[in-house]
Write a protein that holds these residues in place. Structure first.
Motif, PDB file in Angstrom:
ATOM      1  N   HIS A 159     -11.563   5.039 -15.541  1.00  0.00           N
ATOM      2  CA  HIS A 159     -12.297   3.826 -14.781  1.00  0.00           C
ATOM      3  C   HIS A 159     -11.053   3.837 -13.450  1.00  0.00           C
ATOM      4  N   ARG A 160      -9.941   4.246 -13.601  1.00  0.00           N
ATOM      5  CA  ARG A 160      -8.609   4.138 -13.067  1.00  0.00           C
ATOM      6  C   ARG A 160      -8.206   5.199 -12.161  1.00  0.00           C
ATOM      7  N   VAL A 161      -7.585   5.616 -11.650  1.00  0.00           N
ATOM      8  CA  VAL A 161      -7.022   6.665 -11.588  1.00  0.00           C
ATOM      9  C   VAL A 161      -5.463   5.840 -11.518  1.00  0.00           C
ATOM     10  N   VAL A 162      -5.048   7.321 -11.725  1.00  0.00           N
ATOM     11  CA  VAL A 162      -2.610   7.163 -12.034  1.00  0.00           C
ATOM     12  C   VAL A 162      -2.275   8.344 -11.526  1.00  0.00           C
ATOM     13  N   GLN A 179       1.537  -9.713  -6.718  1.00  0.00           N
ATOM     14  CA  GLN A 179       1.420 -10.143  -7.548  1.00  0.00           C
ATOM     15  C   GLN A 179       0.389  -9.849  -9.421  1.00  0.00           C
ATOM     16  N   HIS A 180       0.430  -8.045  -9.583  1.00  0.00           N
ATOM     17  CA  HIS A 180       0.107  -7.699 -10.137  1.00  0.00           C
ATOM     18  C   HIS A 180       1.250  -6.914 -11.096  1.00  0.00           C
ATOM     19  N   TRP A 181       2.645  -7.347 -10.718  1.00  0.00           N
ATOM     20  CA  TRP A 181       3.334  -6.595 -11.366  1.00  0.00           C
ATOM     21  C   TRP A 181       4.759  -7.502 -10.997  1.00  0.00           C
ATOM     22  N   PRO A 182       4.352  -8.621 -11.804  1.00  0.00           N
ATOM     23  CA  PRO A 182       5.933  -8.870 -11.236  1.00  0.00           C
ATOM     24  C   PRO A 182       7.016  -8.544 -12.450  1.00  0.00           C
ATOM     25  N   LEU A 205       0.596   1.420 -19.693  1.00  0.00           N
ATOM     26  CA  LEU A 205      -0.848   0.570 -19.444  1.00  0.00           C
ATOM     27  C   LEU A 205      -1.509  -0.221 -20.152  1.00  0.00           C
ATOM     28  N   PRO A 206      -2.472  -0.222 -19.512  1.00  0.00           N
ATOM     29  CA  PRO A 206      -3.171  -1.005 -18.656  1.00  0.00           C
ATOM     30  C   PRO A 206      -2.075  -1.775 -17.765  1.00  0.00           C
ATOM     31  N   VAL A 207      -2.130  -1.628 -15.834  1.00  0.00           N
ATOM     32  CA  VAL A 207      -1.417  -2.227 -15.119  1.00  0.00           C
ATOM     33  C   VAL A 207      -2.265  -3.551 -15.029  1.00  0.00           C
ATOM     34  N   GLU A 208      -1.676  -4.715 -15.385  1.00  0.00           N
ATOM     35  CA  GLU A 208      -3.140  -5.009 -14.730  1.00  0.00           C
ATOM     36  C   GLU A 208      -2.549  -6.604 -13.545  1.00  0.00           C
ATOM     37  N   ASN A 230       7.586   3.019   7.337  1.00  0.00           N
ATOM     38  CA  ASN A 230       7.574   3.293   8.714  1.00  0.00           C
ATOM     39  C   ASN A 230       8.549   2.400   9.504  1.00  0.00           C
ATOM     40  N   ASN A 231       9.623   1.242   9.008  1.00  0.00           N
ATOM     41  CA  ASN A 231       9.735  -0.098   9.446  1.00  0.00           C
ATOM     42  C   ASN A 231      11.430   0.553  10.299  1.00  0.00           C
ATOM     43  N   ASP A 232      11.234   0.113  10.930  1.00  0.00           N
ATOM     44  CA  ASP A 232      13.342   0.650  11.504  1.00  0.00           C
ATOM     45  C   ASP A 232      14.195  -0.253  10.949  1.00  0.00           C
ATOM     46  N   SER A 233      13.977  -0.977   9.889  1.00  0.00           N
ATOM     47  CA  SER A 233      15.198  -2.271   9.468  1.00  0.00           C
ATOM     48  C   SER A 233      16.189  -1.115   9.229  1.00  0.00           C
ATOM     49  N   GLY A 234      15.591  -0.361   8.395  1.00  0.00           N
ATOM     50  CA  GLY A 234      17.442   0.727   7.528  1.00  0.00           C
ATOM     51  C   GLY A 234      17.131   0.106   6.018  1.00  0.00           C
ATOM     52  N   GLU A 235      16.433  -1.041   5.840  1.00  0.00           N
ATOM     53  CA  GLU A 235      16.887  -0.811   4.590  1.00  0.00           C
ATOM     54  C   GLU A 235      16.161  -0.798   3.050  1.00  0.00           C
ATOM     55  N   ARG A 236      17.369  -0.998   2.301  1.00  0.00           N
ATOM     56  CA  ARG A 236      16.382   0.220   1.033  1.00  0.00           C
ATOM     57  C   ARG A 236      14.549  -0.544   0.318  1.00  0.00           C
ATOM     58  N   PRO A 237      13.848   0.731   0.367  1.00  0.00           N
ATOM     59  CA  PRO A 237      12.930  -0.115   0.471  1.00  0.00           C
ATOM     60  C   PRO A 237      12.239  -0.869  -1.158  1.00  0.00           C
ATOM     61  N   TYR A 238      11.701  -1.977  -0.266  1.00  0.00           N
ATOM     62  CA  TYR A 238      11.232  -3.177  -1.347  1.00  0.00           C
ATOM     63  C   TYR A 238       9.922  -2.273  -2.446  1.00  0.00           C
ATOM     64  N   VAL A 239      10.087  -2.402  -3.710  1.00  0.00           N
ATOM     65  CA  VAL A 239       9.035  -1.565  -4.741  1.00  0.00           C
ATOM     66  C   VAL A 239       9.725  -2.140  -5.842  1.00  0.00           C
ATOM     67  N   PRO A 240       8.985  -2.973  -6.201  1.00  0.00           N
ATOM     68  CA  PRO A 240       8.721  -4.401  -6.727  1.00  0.00           C
ATOM     69  C   PRO A 240       8.124  -3.534  -8.592  1.00  0.00           C
ATOM     70  N   GLY A 241       7.468  -2.558  -8.037  1.00  0.00           N
ATOM     71  CA  GLY A 241       6.657  -2.267  -9.265  1.00  0.00           C
ATOM     72  C   GLY A 241       5.586  -1.147  -8.962  1.00  0.00           C
TER      73      GLY A 241
END
Length: 396
Positions: free
Chosen positions: A338-341, A70-73, A393-396, A355-366
């Motif tokens: 006003h925000r910790v980074v 929602q914040h980081w397309p 920054l800022p990430v909105e 912590n999931n057991d899928s074995g797939e690469r983690p999904y990190v869009p941003g």
């Protein structure tokens, strides 16, 4: 259409398999506090990596990922933006070698050389300053770093500064686990000099792995008193992904530069930290006090004091869970902003996806915004085949 189709991450260069150990540990013990602070109800201080029952949905497995989207397309195919010299290497047949090549930096660095200054000053004060960027944990993945910087327009196809008066902060953890930690340090030092010449700046924070790396160099196998028994910096460094070739290539100018890095900074209302912990409060009530305390410790104190600092800055998850906003708020109330980074804790652990057991690469869009939007996590989990994050920054 899957979330991965809508928000594709960059295709990472082939730096080899990632190690299984992704969170820092201390020899014979855990990095967690056995007793979480009572003033932060629900704070993460237990010795388990699993979220507590009934924990805030902010870090539930998919809820956290949707919140981040929602914040980081993320749009476009970042795999097309590799610097030219990296793209050529990717097309060529990989050669057998212990370490990937690093950028040539010329003659050895001396105190008179601008690379030696951790705080190059921007140009004339009458000129407008450029945008602010932060870089998450790199951990020796030099090729991934160059690709991410190039994608944001901060370096050119040869890996040199191309961002004019832009401002860049690295959040620490340059070495360990990945193939070329010294190459990463050399690049950051190079960019600091090049950015200063262009009227911008490139600066860096000290992470817990900088403390660990410096401790392994200075104290080696000398015993230190940990809370769970006798340990050594070298043992902890190896346990947490220390690479012998980095230690062998470490030189005096690297040590001098690393020891002068600040632990905390404030830029445009963003409180920049490496670790998601309130341990900074134990070193001073202002940014200057904290940084002076760390620099004094590294200059004058002994192995046990160094170890204690490393232990404190290896704590994590202070902003996760019900008590997270209160913990982040105390840091902001003390040091400003006003925000910790922060870096340090991989986003897949904050969201629960690790912590999931899928074995797939983690999904990190941003970057991951959480703790009632008081905190932004920037460690994309490059060590676990996630993503090396560079964000404006800022990430909105």
């Amino acid at each position: 259409m899957t979330p991965e189709d809508r928000f594709p991450g960059p295709e990472l260069p082939p730096s080899g398999p990632r190690p299984q150990q992704d969170l820092d540990v201390l020899p014979y013990g855990s990095y967690y506090d056995p007793n979480p602070p009572q003033e932060y109800p629900g704070s993460e201080g237990s010795s388990t990596e699993e979220p507590a029952a009934g924990a805030d949905a902010t870090f539930s497995a998919y809820g956290g990922a949707r919140y981040l989207e929602q914040h980081w397309p993320v749009s476009g195919n970042a795999s097309q933006t590799y610097p030219a010299f990296l793209a050529a290497e990717r097309r060529a047949e990989p050669a057998a070698q212990d370490d990937p090549p690093t950028i040539e930096l010329g003659p050895p660095i001396t105190e008179e050389n601008p690379y030696a200054a951790p705080y190059p000053q921007p140009g004339g004060e009458s000129e407008p300053i450029g945008p602010l960027y932060v870089v998450g944990d790199v951990h020796g993945y030099l090729d991934e770093l160059l690709a991410a910087l190039h994608e944001q327009g901060l370096v050119d196809g040869e890996g040199h500064w191309s961002a004019g008066r832009s401002r860049v902060w690295f959040l620490g953890d340059f070495t360990d686990r990945g193939p070329d930690g010294i190459g990463v340090i050399d690049l950051v030092m190079q960019l600091a000099a090049e950015a200063a010449a262009a009227g911008g700046y490139c600066r860096a924070l000290m992470g817990n792995h900088e403390l660990l790396f410096l401790g392994a160099h200075r104290y080696g196998d000398e015993p230190v008193q940990s809370t769970a028994g006798t340990a050594s910096f070298r043992a902890a460094w190896l346990l947490n992904g220390g690479q012998q070739h980095d230690l062998e290539r470490l030189q005096g100018h690297h040590v001098s530069w690393l020891k002068r890095l600040p632990a905390i900074a404030l830029e445009d209302g963003h409180l920049l930290l490496h670790s998601d912990t309130t341990a900074y409060l134990e070193f001073g009530d202002s940014i200057d006090e904290v940084n002076d305390a760390i620099h004094t410790l590294l200059r004058d104190e002994g192995a046990d004091e160094w170890w204690d600092a490393f232990r404190r800055f290896t704590k994590r998850f202070a902003f996760r869970g019900e008590g997270g906003p209160m913990a982040a708020g105390e840091l902001l109330g003390t040091y400003g902003g006003h925000r910790v980074v922060h870096g340090h804790s991989p986003i897949p652990y904050l969201t629960g996806e690790a912590n999931n057991d899928s074995g797939e690469r983690p999904y990190v869009p941003g970057p991951y915004i959480y703790a009632d939007e008081l905190a932004v996590a920037m460690d994309g989990g490059v060590t676990m085949e996630g993503r090396l994050l560079v964000a404006r920054l800022p990430v909105e």
